[in-house]
Design an enzyme around this catalytic site. Structure first.
Site, PDB file in Angstrom:
ATOM      1  N   SER A 107      71.689  58.653  30.761  1.00 38.18           N
ATOM      2  CA  SER A 107      71.574  60.153  30.822  1.00 38.18           C
ATOM      3  C   SER A 107      72.960  60.469  30.292  1.00 38.18           C
ATOM      4  O   SER A 107      73.469  60.266  28.358  1.00 38.18           O
ATOM      5  CB  SER A 107      71.164  60.729  31.723  1.00 38.18           C
ATOM      6  N   ASP A 212      59.755  61.763  29.725  1.00 35.86           N
ATOM      7  CA  ASP A 212      61.118  61.774  30.695  1.00 35.86           C
ATOM      8  C   ASP A 212      61.373  63.157  30.012  1.00 35.86           C
ATOM      9  O   ASP A 212      61.550  63.463  28.298  1.00 35.86           O
ATOM     10  CB  ASP A 212      62.349  61.251  30.304  1.00 35.86           C
ATOM     11  N   HIS A 242      62.644  61.229  34.077  1.00 37.11           N
ATOM     12  CA  HIS A 242      64.653  61.030  33.884  1.00 37.11           C
ATOM     13  C   HIS A 242      64.813  59.527  34.501  1.00 37.11           C
ATOM     14  O   HIS A 242      65.230  58.518  34.601  1.00 37.11           O
ATOM     15  CB  HIS A 242      64.979  62.235  33.848  1.00 37.11           C
TER      16      HIS A 242
END
Length: 266
Positions: A107, A212, A242
């Site tokens: 991320s 996601d 995610h």
């Protein structure tokens, strides 16, 4: 094995991290960069898979995150966070000078890992980007508003495994508050810098959940197209949200990570 606490004096305060050791002599090194608002304690399962494969694993909480010092989730400039990561990589190299080192970023940590790979390719054998924030990220537009509205995370967007969201919600080391304007501006600047920074010269893989909603795959894919090494592998996981390291198919994801790593560590 439980991790050992490690400390590093970062660019804006003390960074608290963890080191996981394999059951026998290590054969490679993994350094993990975690995502926005979270901390390295959420990567225990990932570290267990990596150490079982022979890796010694290093990670620290970014400034303003987890157990590290600093105002919560406040980052004025991500170049300083990259500098902090370099200190951790240097420590890993000093303690294991003959072992290949792989950087794994998830991320926002994927964004940090991408920028690190642009700046310090000589320190890395390979890089793994998991659901990375690349290209552009919609929340950064909040910085242009006079007042930043509350932006609570929908915990169901993390994983199809409900326990992942419940654990995240109950985790006192996770930031559950709102975005801060300087951090949003710094995120935008870092993304623009990465896009202008040219293609990565280290073997790198891009992995992303196709469903996601926190870091939508299309924008990340657009950013990846600007920096991907020629012929670099990538994989989309249908239905995955995610946190692909915490998804229902997490074993498949880590199998893919390790297969890529072993292509490059010799």
């Amino acid at each position: 094995m439980p991790p050992e606490d490690i400390e590093t004096q970062g660019h804006a305060g003390l960074l608290i991290g963890s080191q996981w050791s394999p059951p026998a002599d290590p054969t490679w090194v993994a350094v993990i960069a975690h995502g926005y608002g979270e901390h390295v304690g959420r990567y225990q399962w990932v570290a267990e898979r990596l150490t079982a494969d022979g890796a010694v694993v290093y990670a620290h909480d970014h400034i303003g995150h987890g157990r590290s010092e600093g105002e919560r989730v406040l980052v004025d400039d991500f170049e300083g966070v990259v500098d902090d990561l370099h200190l951790l990589v240097q420590r890993a190299h000093e303690e294991h000078p003959d072992l290949p080192l792989v950087l794994i970023g998830h991320s926002m940590g994927g964004m940090i890992a991408a920028r690190y790979t642009q700046r310090h390719p000589e320190t890395l054998t390979a890089t793994v980007l998991s659901g990375p924030v690349l290209g552009s990220w919609e929340p950064t537009a909040l910085a242009d508003l006079d007042e930043i509205p509350p932006t609570p995370i929908d915990i169901t967007t993390l994983s199809r495994e409900p326990d992942v969201g419940r654990a995240y919600e109950a985790d006192e080391l996770v930031w559950h508050g709102d975005f801060k304007r300087p951090t949003l501006l710094a995120l935008r600047t870092c993304l623009e810098t990465i896009t202008r920074g040219g293609r990565l010269t280290v073997p790198t893989i891009w992995l992303h959940g196709a469903d996601d909603q926190l870091v939508p795959i299309d924008r990340s894919d657009e950013g990846w197209a600007h920096i991907a090494p020629d012929g670099a592998p990538s994989k989309r996981y249908p239905g995955a949200r995610h946190e692909i390291f915490n998804e229902t198919n997490r074993e498949e994801v880590l199998d893919d990570v390790l297969a890529f790593v072993h292509e490059h560590i010799g």
